[in-house]
Design a protein around this motif. Structure first.
Motif, short mmCIF file in Angstrom:
data_model
loop_
_atom_site.label_atom_id
_atom_site.label_comp_id
_atom_site.label_asym_id
_atom_site.label_seq_id
_atom_site.Cartn_x
_atom_site.Cartn_y
_atom_site.Cartn_z
N TRP A 8 0.83 -1.20 0.00
CA TRP A 8 0.00 0.00 0.00
C TRP A 8 0.87 1.25 0.00
O TRP A 8 2.07 1.19 0.32
N SER A 9 0.28 2.38 -0.31
CA SER A 9 1.03 3.64 -0.39
C SER A 9 1.63 4.05 0.95
O SER A 9 2.61 4.78 0.98
N ASN A 10 1.09 3.55 2.06
CA ASN A 10 1.66 3.87 3.37
C ASN A 10 2.82 2.95 3.74
O ASN A 10 3.36 3.03 4.83
N GLY A 11 3.18 2.05 2.82
CA GLY A 11 4.32 1.16 3.05
C GLY A 11 3.96 -0.19 3.64
O GLY A 11 4.79 -1.09 3.68
N SER A 12 2.73 -0.35 4.11
CA SER A 12 2.33 -1.64 4.68
C SER A 12 2.17 -2.67 3.56
O SER A 12 1.85 -2.33 2.42
N THR A 13 2.45 -3.93 3.90
CA THR A 13 2.29 -5.00 2.91
C THR A 13 1.41 -6.09 3.47
O THR A 13 1.36 -6.31 4.69
N GLU A 14 0.69 -6.75 2.57
CA GLU A 14 -0.18 -7.85 2.93
C GLU A 14 -0.10 -8.89 1.83
O GLU A 14 0.25 -8.57 0.70
N VAL A 15 -0.43 -10.11 2.16
CA VAL A 15 -0.49 -11.16 1.16
C VAL A 15 -1.97 -11.55 1.01
O VAL A 15 -2.66 -11.77 2.01
N ILE A 16 -2.41 -11.57 -0.24
CA ILE A 16 -3.79 -11.97 -0.51
C ILE A 16 -3.79 -13.14 -1.49
O ILE A 16 -2.79 -13.39 -2.17
N TYR A 17 -4.90 -13.83 -1.55
CA TYR A 17 -5.05 -15.00 -2.42
C TYR A 17 -6.29 -14.77 -3.29
O TYR A 17 -7.37 -14.53 -2.76
#
Length: 109
Positions: A8-17
């Motif tokens: 995301w633009s705020n630098g956070s990352t997530e993994v989605i399926y």
């Protein structure tokens, strides 16, 4: 099922399926919502990236088809987020990349 790392633009990352059918659903929503950008009136005006359509195949070919779609899906995601903000940040795109309850318990296979 494809594994996508979302930054995301705020630098956070997530993994989605996501299944290919969900990408296809998103594509249809984008073309409906943005007919001009989808090239419906003039194909030269199209800026929404192409996504190969659904394929009917036998169960034994599932993995082969999934592997062949890796690069087009990667290119589609990258092109989608490079579009003008009114498209790349529209509700449908944001919802598609948001973490869902299923993402917290990923598929076993």
């Amino acid at each position: 099922v494809y594994i996508i790392k979302v930054t995301w633009s705020n630098g956070s990352t997530e993994v989605i399926y996501r299944r290919y059918s969900k990408f296809f659903d998103l594509q249809m929503q984008m073309l409906d919502k943005f007919p001009m950008e989808g090239g419906q009136k003039d194909p030269k005006q199209r800026i929404i990236p192409f996504l190969p359509g659904k394929i009917l195949f036998r169960r034994s070919h599932v993995r082969d088809v999934a592997v062949k779609r890796l690069i087009p899906i990667d290119e589609y995601c990258k092109a989608l987020i490079q579009l003008p903000p009114y498209i790349s940040q529209c509700e449908e795109v944001l919802q598609f990349f948001e973490t869902r309850p299923d993402d917290l318990t990923p598929p076993k296979e």
